[in-house]
Design a protein around this motif. Structure first.
Motif, PDB file in Angstrom:
ATOM      1  N   UNK A   2      54.159 -59.632  23.624  1.00  0.00           N
ATOM      2  CA  UNK A   2      54.309 -59.002  24.928  1.00  0.00           C
ATOM      3  C   UNK A   2      54.389 -59.995  26.066  1.00  0.00           C
ATOM      4  N   UNK A   3      53.558 -61.035  26.002  1.00  0.00           N
ATOM      5  CA  UNK A   3      53.562 -62.055  27.048  1.00  0.00           C
ATOM      6  C   UNK A   3      54.910 -62.739  27.134  1.00  0.00           C
ATOM      7  N   UNK A   4      55.521 -62.996  25.979  1.00  0.00           N
ATOM      8  CA  UNK A   4      56.833 -63.623  25.961  1.00  0.00           C
ATOM      9  C   UNK A   4      57.873 -62.695  26.580  1.00  0.00           C
ATOM     10  N   UNK A   5      57.900 -61.461  26.086  1.00  0.00           N
ATOM     11  CA  UNK A   5      58.939 -60.517  26.483  1.00  0.00           C
ATOM     12  C   UNK A   5      58.875 -60.184  27.965  1.00  0.00           C
ATOM     13  N   UNK A   6      57.672 -59.978  28.493  1.00  0.00           N
ATOM     14  CA  UNK A   6      57.518 -59.523  29.873  1.00  0.00           C
ATOM     15  C   UNK A   6      57.553 -60.649  30.896  1.00  0.00           C
ATOM     16  N   UNK A   7      57.678 -61.895  30.437  1.00  0.00           N
ATOM     17  CA  UNK A   7      57.673 -63.036  31.356  1.00  0.00           C
ATOM     18  C   UNK A   7      56.432 -63.004  32.239  1.00  0.00           C
ATOM     19  N   UNK A  80      66.229 -56.326  10.832  1.00  0.00           N
ATOM     20  CA  UNK A  80      65.554 -56.292  12.130  1.00  0.00           C
ATOM     21  C   UNK A  80      66.357 -55.449  13.124  1.00  0.00           C
ATOM     22  N   UNK A  81      67.673 -55.580  13.068  1.00  0.00           N
ATOM     23  CA  UNK A  81      68.534 -54.787  13.950  1.00  0.00           C
ATOM     24  C   UNK A  81      68.417 -53.301  13.619  1.00  0.00           C
ATOM     25  N   UNK A  82      68.337 -52.997  12.344  1.00  0.00           N
ATOM     26  CA  UNK A  82      68.195 -51.600  11.920  1.00  0.00           C
ATOM     27  C   UNK A  82      66.872 -51.018  12.420  1.00  0.00           C
ATOM     28  N   UNK A  86      66.158 -47.866  15.180  1.00  0.00           N
ATOM     29  CA  UNK A  86      65.260 -46.738  14.910  1.00  0.00           C
ATOM     30  C   UNK A  86      64.007 -46.801  15.784  1.00  0.00           C
ATOM     31  N   UNK A  87      64.113 -47.638  16.839  1.00  0.00           N
ATOM     32  CA  UNK A  87      63.053 -47.768  17.846  1.00  0.00           C
ATOM     33  C   UNK A  87      61.722 -48.221  17.249  1.00  0.00           C
ATOM     34  N   UNK A  88      61.820 -49.118  16.299  1.00  0.00           N
ATOM     35  CA  UNK A  88      60.626 -49.709  15.706  1.00  0.00           C
ATOM     36  C   UNK A  88      60.531 -51.174  16.134  1.00  0.00           C
ATOM     37  N   UNK A  89      59.311 -51.675  16.197  1.00  0.00           N
ATOM     38  CA  UNK A  89      59.093 -53.055  16.624  1.00  0.00           C
ATOM     39  C   UNK A  89      59.790 -54.028  15.680  1.00  0.00           C
ATOM     40  N   UNK A  90      60.511 -54.974  16.263  1.00  0.00           N
ATOM     41  CA  UNK A  90      61.233 -55.947  15.439  1.00  0.00           C
ATOM     42  C   UNK A  90      61.586 -57.170  16.269  1.00  0.00           C
ATOM     43  N   UNK A  91      61.965 -58.218  15.577  1.00  0.00           N
ATOM     44  CA  UNK A  91      62.431 -59.439  16.241  1.00  0.00           C
ATOM     45  C   UNK A  91      63.631 -59.122  17.133  1.00  0.00           C
ATOM     46  N   UNK A  92      64.541 -58.355  16.608  1.00  0.00           N
ATOM     47  CA  UNK A  92      65.749 -57.982  17.353  1.00  0.00           C
ATOM     48  C   UNK A  92      65.366 -57.249  18.647  1.00  0.00           C
ATOM     49  N   UNK A  96      65.914 -58.320  22.596  1.00  0.00           N
ATOM     50  CA  UNK A  96      66.655 -57.450  23.518  1.00  0.00           C
ATOM     51  C   UNK A  96      65.803 -57.101  24.739  1.00  0.00           C
ATOM     52  N   UNK A  97      64.505 -56.901  24.529  1.00  0.00           N
ATOM     53  CA  UNK A  97      63.610 -56.611  25.656  1.00  0.00           C
ATOM     54  C   UNK A  97      63.552 -57.792  26.619  1.00  0.00           C
TER      55      UNK A  97
END
Length: 243
Positions: A2-7, A80-82, A86-92, A96-97
């Motif tokens: 989360x810290x990474x994604x949200x800057x 991961x893209x799949x 399907x709105x599941x947590x993944x690297x992909x 994207x976030x």
């Protein structure tokens, strides 16, 4: 993640990789571990390491995009893209976030579209966001009031290269990067003393013993101040005669 994604710049410093980076910066400057994180990095012109982490992650994504479908790493990427679809947590999804939080989702609609130019844009955006955060903290932190009067650029300070004497360099670093000295303004910070109360105890001017008072006005150091002026004037004269 989360810290990474949200800057979240405030929480970046709590990440293990950045703790090590900050420890290195403070050891190099010879300042205490309580010294300001943003000042310690700025003195060396260093940005948080996770900006480079982001850069490497997206470089790896371009590598994954170039792999054949039969490669194990590519298959994992597609899984991961799949999961993301399907709105599941993944690297992909995390990647994207990150793109969305940088407002680059229109330019980069999916990870397959990531190019080297996009990576440069992502890196530049992160750097700009951090520098904006740094300036805001610098201007609004009581701990950095003195530092903010002369630190205007997030660059390596020249004195760290010019001054060869380790002791003199350390003394200057500690004085610049507030909280690394024993002036009353700093001692009072840990005793919850109001900022206007920690008066100088070695002169009778009745002024707060802060960095400016110590450097320019305290009578106890008048002789040392005159010696310093003479040294600077002599150095200036020598420099002028050489040039």
């Amino acid at each position: 993640m989360g810290t990474y994604v949200k800057n979240d710049f405030n929480n970046w410093d709590k990440l293990p990789i950045e703790k090590v980076h900050l420890k290195f910066c403070k050891i190099y400057l010879a300042v205490s571990r309580k010294a300001s994180n943003i000042a310690s990095r700025a003195e060396l012109g260093k940005l948080p390491l996770i900006i480079n982490v982001f850069k490497m992650v997206f470089k790896y994504i371009t590598h994954l995009n170039s792999l054949p479908e039969t490669a194990i790493a590519k298959q994992a990427f597609l899984i991961s893209k799949d999961l993301y679809s399907r709105q599941k947590t993944s690297f992909y999804g995390n990647a994207m976030d990150t793109i969305k939080n940088l407002n680059l989702n229109e330019e980069i609609p999916n990870l397959e579209a990531v190019t080297s130019e996009h990576i440069e844009a992502i890196t530049k955006t992160l750097e700009e966001k951090y520098l904006t955060f740094w300036k805001h903290k610098l201007e609004n932190s009581s701990k950095l009031t003195f530092y903010s009067t002369f630190k205007t650029d997030h660059n390596l300070e020249k004195y760290l290269i010019i001054i060869k004497d380790p002791y003199k360099r350390k003394c200057l670093s500690r004085f610049r990067v507030s909280s690394c000295h024993n002036l009353q303004i700093e001692i009072g910070r840990y005793q919850n003393t109001p900022r206007e109360k920690p008066l100088c105890e070695i002169c009778n001017l009745g002024e707060v013993e802060n960095e400016t008072h110590f450097l320019l006005f305290c009578k106890a150091y008048e002789h040392s101040r005159k010696d310093l002026r003479s040294s600077l004037e002599n150095a200036s004269s020598v420099s002028s005669s050489i040039s």
